[in-house]
Design an enzyme around this catalytic site. Structure first.
Site, short mmCIF file in Angstrom:
data_model
loop_
_atom_site.label_atom_id
_atom_site.label_comp_id
_atom_site.label_asym_id
_atom_site.label_seq_id
_atom_site.Cartn_x
_atom_site.Cartn_y
_atom_site.Cartn_z
N THR A 237 9.16 -8.54 5.86
CA THR A 237 9.42 -7.61 6.95
C THR A 237 8.27 -6.62 7.08
O THR A 237 7.82 -6.05 6.09
CB THR A 237 10.76 -6.87 6.70
OG1 THR A 237 11.77 -7.85 6.59
CG2 THR A 237 11.08 -5.91 7.83
N CYS A 324 -10.74 3.66 -9.43
CA CYS A 324 -10.25 2.65 -10.35
C CYS A 324 -10.98 2.73 -11.68
O CYS A 324 -10.42 2.41 -12.73
CB CYS A 324 -10.46 1.25 -9.76
SG CYS A 324 -10.42 1.18 -7.99
#
Ligand SMILES: *Cc1c(COP(=O)(O)O)cnc(C)c1O
Length: 387
Positions: A237, A324
């Site tokens: 969805t 990161c």
């Protein structure tokens, strides 16, 4: 205390108008876009309008836009999707040593599956050479992936030239354009790209939503199953509110771009000049072909992490390397690929601006930075030895 946000390459503040556009889709308009009743149709309409806006911003067609959970997912769908679709044609991929980890690690995973990956080197400015791309292409090559602009050092890559080479050689070309949206012109035909990734939260949109441009005719093999959404390339969805936010954000980001960019660049140039006036500092990345909001410097005899913490105590948010790699002791793979020694790489600091920054903030940073560097150097055994 004054708070100054100079980490816009990591994420950006959401534009108020983006929030306004999204709000109804988080509350009143809650239909599933796949439902055929009026609730569903209302949500579907919003998703398709966002797709049109995204396509228009890139010079693409709406059906060439696939919404994803962000650029990491878009990079993975592009790279792994092409590799799987074309593995019978060849098993060779080309990318650069300075890509985002989403691209590098996707390529690494393919290497473990038997694909061959060429990591192109960059020069001292972090620039890849189109000549090297051309030389690396073989009959086995199925994909080239080169980012539009580097998220750490801001270097703008010659993507249009590389696109031309790939097209002539019949090789699919992907670009991670995350850092370019809203600051550089991004047109998929001018760049001659087949695949392009972007992420809303890098241009004042919401987090957790991005898009992949897929030129029509480009074969991708899916690796996620469960629905027909997004042409089956990204089943599940849709993040309706997020997609609406992305659509509004890309529209705003690409409106009056030149005026915004020149304001950001003026502040950036002042910041850069002020920081480089501190002794024993150097600029990382290309002096001209760089993102308008990016400053990346190395400060000798000081650790980047120490500077981040000292600046944070003054309310100033910056980073060293990418988000990161912060927290790990490894120096940035980008700076290492540019040939910096460990010490210089460890002393790096990235400050990235957006249209939300003001000149007073730059003045404030420049007023505290020399003192921070002097204090940290005074504590450094390496610096003491130098005197
Ligand atoms: C931030 C960034 C990504 C990752 O985007 P997400 O939407 O946060 O997954 C990928 N590539 C580049 C160049 C980035 O700066």
């Amino acid at each position: 205390m004054q708070k100054v946000y100079l980490d816009n390459a990591a994420t950006t503040r959401m534009h108020d108008e983006v929030f306004v556009a999204m709000q109804p889709y988080l509350t009143a308009i809650y239909g599933n876009p796949s439902s055929i009743h009026s609730f569903g149709r209302e949500a579907r309409k919003a998703v398709e309008e966002a797709r049109e806006k995204t396509a228009a911003a890139l010079g693409a067609e709406p059906r060439e836009i696939i919404f994803t959970s962000g650029a990491t997912e878009a990079d993975n769908i592009a790279i792994r999707g092409v590799a799987r679709a074309l593995q019978n044609k060849g098993r060779h991929l080309i990318t650069t040593a300075v890509e985002h980890h989403a691209v590098l690690d996707a390529c690494k995973a393919l290497e473990a599956e038997g694909f061959r990956v060429t990591l192109l080197p960059v020069d001292a400015y972090g620039m890849v050479s189109p000549r090297d791309v051309a030389d690396a292409i073989t009959d086995e090559t199925i994909l080239v992936s080169v980012m539009m602009a580097n998220n750490e050092v801001g270097t703008i890559m010659p993507v249009a030239e590389i696109g031309q080479i790939c097209r002539e050689r019949g090789v699919i070309f992907h670009t991670d354009a995350v850092q370019a949206i809203g600051v550089l012109p991004v047109n998929v035909d001018e760049l001659q790209v087949d695949l392009l990734s972007l992420s809303a939260h890098k241009f004042h949109g919401p987090k957790g939503v991005g898009a992949l441009y897929v030129r029509k005719g480009t074969k991708l093999k899916v690796f996620s199953f469960g629905g027909a959404q997004e042409r089956k390339l990204r089943p599940g969805t849709e993040n309706v509110a997020g997609i609406v936010g992305l659509g509004r954000a890309i529209e705003l980001a690409t409106t009056d771009m030149e005026a915004k960019v020149s304001r950001i660049k003026a502040m950036r140039d002042k910041l850069m000049a002020g920081l480089l006036a501190i002794p024993d500092t150097r600029l990382n990345g290309h002096p001209e072909k760089r993102l308008p909001g990016n400053v990346n410097i190395s400060v000798q005899y000081v650790e980047g992490e120490s500077m981040i913490l000292s600046l944070d105590l003054k309310g100033i948010a910056v980073s060293s390397g990418s988000a990161c790699t912060s927290g790990s002791l490894d120096p940035s793979h980008v700076l290492m690929a540019m040939g910096l020694d460990h010490q210089t790489a460890h002393g790096s600091l990235r400050l990235t601006l957006s249209a939300y920054n003001r000149e007073e903030e730059i003045d404030y940073v420049l007023s505290v930075m020399p003192g921070i560097v002097a204090r940290l150097r005074a504590m450094s055994p390496v610096y003491a030895g130098k005197e």
